[in-house]
Design a protein around this motif. Structure first.
Motif, PDB file in Angstrom:
ATOM      1  N   PRO A  41      31.576 108.205  28.516  1.00  0.00           N
ATOM      2  CA  PRO A  41      31.981 109.250  29.471  1.00  0.00           C
ATOM      3  C   PRO A  41      31.771 108.805  30.916  1.00  0.00           C
ATOM      4  O   PRO A  41      31.040 107.852  31.198  1.00  0.00           O
ATOM      5  CB  PRO A  41      31.045 110.408  29.128  1.00  0.00           C
ATOM      6  N   ALA A  42      32.403 109.496  31.829  1.00  0.00           N
ATOM      7  CA  ALA A  42      32.203 109.243  33.257  1.00  0.00           C
ATOM      8  C   ALA A  42      30.730 109.414  33.600  1.00  0.00           C
ATOM      9  O   ALA A  42      30.053 110.290  33.051  1.00  0.00           O
ATOM     10  CB  ALA A  42      33.062 110.188  34.087  1.00  0.00           C
ATOM     11  N   GLY A  43      30.250 108.583  34.508  1.00  0.00           N
ATOM     12  CA  GLY A  43      28.848 108.639  34.892  1.00  0.00           C
ATOM     13  C   GLY A  43      27.944 107.763  34.052  1.00  0.00           C
ATOM     14  O   GLY A  43      26.726 107.737  34.266  1.00  0.00           O
ATOM     15  N   THR A  44      28.504 107.033  33.111  1.00  0.00           N
ATOM     16  CA  THR A  44      27.707 106.130  32.274  1.00  0.00           C
ATOM     17  C   THR A  44      27.090 105.028  33.129  1.00  0.00           C
ATOM     18  O   THR A  44      27.735 104.475  34.022  1.00  0.00           O
ATOM     19  CB  THR A  44      28.591 105.502  31.176  1.00  0.00           C
ATOM     20  N   THR A  45      25.840 104.706  32.856  1.00  0.00           N
ATOM     21  CA  THR A  45      25.141 103.668  33.612  1.00  0.00           C
ATOM     22  C   THR A  45      25.229 102.317  32.904  1.00  0.00           C
ATOM     23  O   THR A  45      25.608 102.240  31.720  1.00  0.00           O
ATOM     24  CB  THR A  45      23.658 104.030  33.785  1.00  0.00           C
ATOM     25  N   ASN A  46      24.847 101.273  33.624  1.00  0.00           N
ATOM     26  CA  ASN A  46      24.787  99.947  33.016  1.00  0.00           C
ATOM     27  C   ASN A  46      23.887  99.939  31.789  1.00  0.00           C
ATOM     28  O   ASN A  46      24.218  99.329  30.756  1.00  0.00           O
ATOM     29  CB  ASN A  46      24.253  98.923  34.028  1.00  0.00           C
ATOM     30  N   ALA A  47      22.718 100.601  31.883  1.00  0.00           N
ATOM     31  CA  ALA A  47      21.773 100.622  30.764  1.00  0.00           C
ATOM     32  C   ALA A  47      22.410 101.238  29.526  1.00  0.00           C
ATOM     33  O   ALA A  47      22.213 100.755  28.398  1.00  0.00           O
ATOM     34  CB  ALA A  47      20.514 101.395  31.150  1.00  0.00           C
ATOM     35  N   GLN A  48      23.206 102.283  29.711  1.00  0.00           N
ATOM     36  CA  GLN A  48      23.844 102.943  28.572  1.00  0.00           C
ATOM     37  C   GLN A  48      24.927 102.068  27.953  1.00  0.00           C
ATOM     38  O   GLN A  48      25.081 102.033  26.729  1.00  0.00           O
ATOM     39  CB  GLN A  48      24.412 104.287  29.025  1.00  0.00           C
ATOM     40  N   VAL A  49      25.667 101.332  28.795  1.00  0.00           N
ATOM     41  CA  VAL A  49      26.678 100.427  28.253  1.00  0.00           C
ATOM     42  C   VAL A  49      26.011  99.310  27.454  1.00  0.00           C
ATOM     43  O   VAL A  49      26.430  98.981  26.339  1.00  0.00           O
ATOM     44  CB  VAL A  49      27.546  99.827  29.380  1.00  0.00           C
ATOM     45  N   MET A  50      24.940  98.732  28.013  1.00  0.00           N
ATOM     46  CA  MET A  50      24.265  97.641  27.311  1.00  0.00           C
ATOM     47  C   MET A  50      23.666  98.117  25.989  1.00  0.00           C
ATOM     48  O   MET A  50      23.703  97.407  24.978  1.00  0.00           O
ATOM     49  CB  MET A  50      23.200  97.017  28.216  1.00  0.00           C
ATOM     50  N   ALA A  51      23.123  99.348  25.980  1.00  0.00           N
ATOM     51  CA  ALA A  51      22.569  99.896  24.743  1.00  0.00           C
ATOM     52  C   ALA A  51      23.666 100.083  23.693  1.00  0.00           C
ATOM     53  O   ALA A  51      23.466  99.808  22.503  1.00  0.00           O
ATOM     54  CB  ALA A  51      21.856 101.219  25.023  1.00  0.00           C
ATOM     55  N   ALA A  52      24.847 100.548  24.135  1.00  0.00           N
ATOM     56  CA  ALA A  52      25.956 100.751  23.204  1.00  0.00           C
ATOM     57  C   ALA A  52      26.468  99.422  22.653  1.00  0.00           C
ATOM     58  O   ALA A  52      26.776  99.305  21.463  1.00  0.00           O
ATOM     59  CB  ALA A  52      27.087 101.510  23.905  1.00  0.00           C
ATOM     60  N   LEU A  53      26.549  98.413  23.521  1.00  0.00           N
ATOM     61  CA  LEU A  53      26.982  97.094  23.062  1.00  0.00           C
ATOM     62  C   LEU A  53      25.973  96.493  22.094  1.00  0.00           C
ATOM     63  O   LEU A  53      26.338  95.913  21.062  1.00  0.00           O
ATOM     64  CB  LEU A  53      27.181  96.157  24.264  1.00  0.00           C
ATOM     65  N   ASP A  54      24.694  96.642  22.404  1.00  0.00           N
ATOM     66  CA  ASP A  54      23.639  96.096  21.555  1.00  0.00           C
ATOM     67  C   ASP A  54      23.634  96.768  20.186  1.00  0.00           C
ATOM     68  O   ASP A  54      23.362  96.132  19.165  1.00  0.00           O
ATOM     69  CB  ASP A  54      22.291  96.275  22.252  1.00  0.00           C
ATOM     70  N   ALA A  55      23.946  98.069  20.161  1.00  0.00           N
ATOM     71  CA  ALA A  55      23.907  98.827  18.905  1.00  0.00           C
ATOM     72  C   ALA A  55      25.004  98.402  17.940  1.00  0.00           C
ATOM     73  O   ALA A  55      24.920  98.701  16.743  1.00  0.00           O
ATOM     74  CB  ALA A  55      24.024 100.326  19.202  1.00  0.00           C
ATOM     75  N   GLU A  56      26.022  97.697  18.436  1.00  0.00           N
ATOM     76  CA  GLU A  56      27.112  97.266  17.553  1.00  0.00           C
ATOM     77  C   GLU A  56      26.660  96.174  16.586  1.00  0.00           C
ATOM     78  O   GLU A  56      27.313  95.940  15.572  1.00  0.00           O
ATOM     79  CB  GLU A  56      28.300  96.772  18.379  1.00  0.00           C
ATOM     80  N   SER A  57      25.565  95.486  16.908  1.00  0.00           N
ATOM     81  CA  SER A  57      25.044  94.453  16.000  1.00  0.00           C
ATOM     82  C   SER A  57      23.540  94.666  15.856  1.00  0.00           C
ATOM     83  O   SER A  57      22.744  93.884  16.396  1.00  0.00           O
ATOM     84  CB  SER A  57      25.354  93.053  16.548  1.00  0.00           C
ATOM     85  N   PRO A  58      23.128  95.714  15.135  1.00  0.00           N
ATOM     86  CA  PRO A  58      21.704  96.068  15.057  1.00  0.00           C
ATOM     87  C   PRO A  58      20.841  94.998  14.399  1.00  0.00           C
ATOM     88  O   PRO A  58      19.628  94.986  14.594  1.00  0.00           O
ATOM     89  CB  PRO A  58      21.711  97.368  14.250  1.00  0.00           C
ATOM     90  N   ASP A  59      21.446  94.107  13.616  1.00  0.00           N
ATOM     91  CA  ASP A  59      20.676  93.070  12.928  1.00  0.00           C
ATOM     92  C   ASP A  59      20.479  91.821  13.779  1.00  0.00           C
ATOM     93  O   ASP A  59      19.827  90.872  13.341  1.00  0.00           O
ATOM     94  CB  ASP A  59      21.373  92.682  11.624  1.00  0.00           C
ATOM     95  N   GLN A  60      21.042  91.815  15.008  1.00  0.00           N
ATOM     96  CA  GLN A  60      20.932  90.653  15.872  1.00  0.00           C
ATOM     97  C   GLN A  60      20.569  91.092  17.291  1.00  0.00           C
ATOM     98  O   GLN A  60      20.997  92.155  17.738  1.00  0.00           O
ATOM     99  CB  GLN A  60      22.263  89.884  15.921  1.00  0.00           C
ATOM    100  N   PRO A  61      19.801  90.275  18.017  1.00  0.00           N
ATOM    101  CA  PRO A  61      19.520  90.602  19.419  1.00  0.00           C
ATOM    102  C   PRO A  61      20.750  90.365  20.277  1.00  0.00           C
ATOM    103  O   PRO A  61      21.565  89.486  19.990  1.00  0.00           O
ATOM    104  CB  PRO A  61      18.390  89.633  19.792  1.00  0.00           C
ATOM    105  N   GLY A  62      20.878  91.169  21.338  1.00  0.00           N
ATOM    106  CA  GLY A  62      21.999  90.955  22.249  1.00  0.00           C
ATOM    107  C   GLY A  62      23.302  91.463  21.699  1.00  0.00           C
ATOM    108  O   GLY A  62      23.352  92.240  20.743  1.00  0.00           O
ATOM    109  N   TRP A  63      24.406  91.027  22.323  1.00  0.00           N
ATOM    110  CA  TRP A  63      25.719  91.518  21.915  1.00  0.00           C
ATOM    111  C   TRP A  63      26.760  90.421  22.099  1.00  0.00           C
ATOM    112  O   TRP A  63      26.763  89.704  23.094  1.00  0.00           O
ATOM    113  CB  TRP A  63      26.111  92.771  22.713  1.00  0.00           C
TER     114      TRP A  63
END
Length: 299
Positions: free
Chosen positions: A49-71
């Motif tokens: 959504p509008a107003g999303t921060t960098n931290a929220q984007v990085m958390a969403a990207l990281d969550a796509e591969s929960p078994d691995q660090p990073g994205w």
């Protein structure tokens, strides 16, 4: 995490690849986690959504591969993550780097350092290898000049247009050229805001790191420091070697302003290709990139 108690300035670095045979490049980026994300570049499938921060984007990207660090994302720190600066760049051949001009890149206690490592796996025998690459940063409490960075590459940027540029196959020499003004580089100050026009008049170019891949033959850059001057040779690599890349610094910096112009020309050998060569980050693709190192007085 930045791991600093107060603002510090990165004045130099060394990047030590654990397995040089597979480490294609390393970028270290400074990201303000509380800053607004660049949602124009964010993946549509994340539906941010509008107003999303960098931290929220990085958390969403990281969550796509929960078994691995990073994205596993291309781009800089991840599609949609707004990068304040890229103070450390490594490619094969680069050694210890110390910034010239009594300069440094701002690093604040709340900042995050995002490290992008691109692994070269086009050789099947290299697949399955592990790597432990180390990033060493040199920090200072104060610097008189702020280090700024730009990474223009019109060939790579064409991937995001309606039809990417390609290189003609079967040729011993294929030229690709583009131009940029200083204003078009969108340089930012230590807060992440656009560098004011009055400060662009204080800008100095101290160095450049050319980057192509394995088809590269030659790399040239010409600079027009002001409207009254001619384009003048600023870089001339006559024998490109992918395994010998480095940032080259000038004994005397170029004094620039908002109208100063860069002309970058890459020369490729596509004689071994049957199909047009596409731009991209992969070793089998091509790039025409110049990492530019500037300074302005720190305010």
């Amino acid at each position: 995490d930045a791991n600093v108690a107060a603002e510090r300035f990165i004045t130099g670095y060394d990047i030590v690849p654990g397995r040089p045979e597979i480490v294609h490049h390393v970028l270290v980026m400074v990201v303000d986690p509380d800053a607004p994300a660049d949602l124009t570049e964010a993946p549509e499938d994340l539906m941010l959504p509008a107003g999303t921060t960098n931290a929220q984007v990085m958390a969403a990207l990281d969550a796509e591969s929960p078994d691995q660090p990073g994205w596993p994302r291309y781009g800089q720190a991840g599609d949609g993550v707004f990068v304040r600066s890229t103070p450390a760049v490594w490619a094969p051949g680069q050694g210890v780097m110390r910034f010239p001009g009594d300069s440094g890149a701002s690093l604040r206690p709340t900042d995050k350092l995002v490290v992008q490592v691109h692994y070269n796996l086009h050789d099947p025998e290299l697949r399955g290898k592990t790597d432990e690459t180390h990033v060493l940063l040199e920090l200072a409490q104060h610097v008189p000049n702020l280090a700024l960075f730009a990474v223009p590459d019109a060939l790579l940027e064409s991937l995001f247009g309606p039809e990417p540029d390609t290189l003609e196959p079967g040729k011993a020499s294929v030229l690709y050229s583009f131009e940029r003004t200083v204003e078009e580089l969108d340089l930012e100050d230590s807060t992440g805001g656009a560098l004011a026009a009055t400060r662009l008049a204080e800008l100095k170019l101290w160095g450049v790191m050319p980057h192509m891949h394995e088809r590269g033959r030659k790399f040239q850059m010409r600079v027009q420091s002001n409207a009254a001057s001619d384009l003048t040779c600023a870089v001339d690599v006559q024998s490109w070697d992918f395994h010998w890349q480095r940032m080259y610094f000038y004994e005397k910096p170029w004094e620039l302003n908002a109208d100063s112009q860069f002309e970058i020309t890459c020369d490729y050998d596509t004689s071994g290709d049957q199909e047009p060569v596409s731009p991209g980050w992969g070793t089998n693709n091509e790039m025409c990139l110049a990492t530019l190192f500037f300074t302005v007085p720190e305010r």
